[in-house]
Design an enzyme around this catalytic site. Structure first.
Site, PDB file in Angstrom:
ATOM      1  N   ASP A  35      39.884   3.736 -14.263  1.00 29.76           N
ATOM      2  CA  ASP A  35      40.220   2.324 -14.090  1.00 29.76           C
ATOM      3  C   ASP A  35      41.723   2.159 -14.195  1.00 29.76           C
ATOM      4  O   ASP A  35      42.401   2.984 -14.823  1.00 29.76           O
ATOM      5  CB  ASP A  35      39.530   1.447 -15.141  1.00 29.76           C
ATOM      6  CG  ASP A  35      39.283   0.025 -14.639  1.00 29.76           C
ATOM      7  OD1 ASP A  35      40.273  -0.684 -14.346  1.00 29.76           O
ATOM      8  OD2 ASP A  35      38.111  -0.372 -14.530  1.00 29.76           O
ATOM      9  N   TYR A 137      33.768 -11.817   0.068  1.00 32.60           N
ATOM     10  CA  TYR A 137      33.292 -10.792  -0.867  1.00 32.60           C
ATOM     11  C   TYR A 137      32.071 -10.088  -0.287  1.00 32.60           C
ATOM     12  O   TYR A 137      31.991  -8.850  -0.290  1.00 32.60           O
ATOM     13  CB  TYR A 137      32.953 -11.425  -2.213  1.00 32.60           C
ATOM     14  CG  TYR A 137      32.243 -10.492  -3.163  1.00 32.60           C
ATOM     15  CD1 TYR A 137      32.931  -9.449  -3.784  1.00 32.60           C
ATOM     16  CD2 TYR A 137      30.880 -10.646  -3.438  1.00 32.60           C
ATOM     17  CE1 TYR A 137      32.277  -8.587  -4.654  1.00 32.60           C
ATOM     18  CE2 TYR A 137      30.228  -9.793  -4.309  1.00 32.60           C
ATOM     19  CZ  TYR A 137      30.928  -8.767  -4.913  1.00 32.60           C
ATOM     20  OH  TYR A 137      30.276  -7.908  -5.774  1.00 32.60           O
ATOM     21  N   SER A 166      21.913 -10.765  -9.869  1.00 34.83           N
ATOM     22  CA  SER A 166      22.530 -11.484 -11.000  1.00 34.83           C
ATOM     23  C   SER A 166      22.526 -10.594 -12.248  1.00 34.83           C
ATOM     24  O   SER A 166      21.603 -10.652 -13.072  1.00 34.83           O
ATOM     25  CB  SER A 166      21.771 -12.780 -11.269  1.00 34.83           C
ATOM     26  OG  SER A 166      21.797 -13.611 -10.131  1.00 34.83           O
TER      27      SER A 166
END
Length: 273
Positions: A35, A137, A166
């Site tokens: 990251d 997106y 979700s």
């Protein structure tokens, strides 16, 4: 003798990455966490690499010796085109190209329900659902699935596209009664995509075992994904305290992602679809 499986996770400091960092830990795995953000302190059987994954050379070097790449890194929400492009597109290309150059066997790509989210929610999504992105997106995720298909067909990578819905600790609104993906079920799904026997290309819906779910994963039953959690357990709480669903979002799998700059003509088309 047991050979460790080396798994590289891009975007490991993100919301999903932090859950997978804990959930994918096993004694026969080495997790190489990548990251641009701070990853904290390495724990047992972890390797931390802080880099900008838009730098293909740096990501290629980090991918050396890896068996599987789990690609999560992206802007994870709807944003203007100037923000989504080129970042999400570059990150996805770099992940697949670095994997190809280093001879990685498998890539598990974090796609999204937003790649197909303009389908009406009254319809059940299955293997035949065409790409219907909800915004820029969603377009970036549809692009990622196309890139995944290319690298599977042209370069022989084994690739899974996980259409995450979700992803939350618990469902908090009416839409999530349909689309919730619990943290344990998400870990289980990524685990199966990493460990399953040889496959060429697959797309699987990342949804828990919700009573109201509107996805059909029968085309990948052999994958062994058996979600356990059901959003229905939270219905009373949601109906008492949850945020109401917006009128447009309630029509589609993509929810409120579809509600930005939504035209009257588009609404008519969706109502008649």
């Amino acid at each position: 003798m047991t050979t460790d499986t080396h798994i590289l996770i891009t975007g490991a400091a993100g919301r999903i990455g932090r859950v997978l960092r804990d959930g994918l830990r096993r004694d026969d795995r080495i997790l190489r966490l990548v990251d641009i953000a701070d990853l904290g302190t390495a724990r047992d059987r972890e390797e931390l690499v802080r880099l900008d994954a838009t730098d293909l050379g740096a990501l290629e070097a980090a991918t050396e010796g890896v068996d599987c790449v789990v690609h999560l890194a992206a802007i994870p929400e709807e944003r203007p085109w100037s923000a989504i492009f080129p970042l999400n597109f570059t990150l996805t290309y770099n992940a697949f190209e670095a994997a190809r150059r280093q001879g990685v066997r498998r890539v598990v790509y974090a796609s999204s329900i937003q790649a197909v989210g303009f389908h009406p929610r009254r319809q059940t999504l299955d293997a035949t659902a065409r790409l219907r992105p909800t915004g820029y997106y969603g377009v970036s995720k549809a692009f990622g699935e196309a890139m995944a298909s290319l690298y599977a067909d042209k370069h022989g990578l084994s690739v899974a596209c996980v259409r995450i819905a979700s992803f939350e600790p618990k469902p908090t609104n009416p839409r999530m009664l349909v689309t919730w993906l619990s943290h344990p079920d998400a870990v289980h799904l990524f685990d199966r995509c990493i460990d399953a026997d040889d496959y060429h290309f697959l797309a699987v819906y990342g949804v828990s075992n919700n009573t109201q779910r509107k996805v059909n994963n029968s085309h990948v039953a052999w994958l062994g994904y058996a979600p356990q959690d059901d959003a229905e357990c939270f219905r009373t709480e949601i109906e008492a305290h949850g945020a109401p669903e917006d009128p447009i979002g309630g029509l589609t799998h993509g929810g409120s992602f579809c509600d930005m700059n939504f035209s009257d003509e588009a609404r008519k088309f969706l109502d008649s679809d």
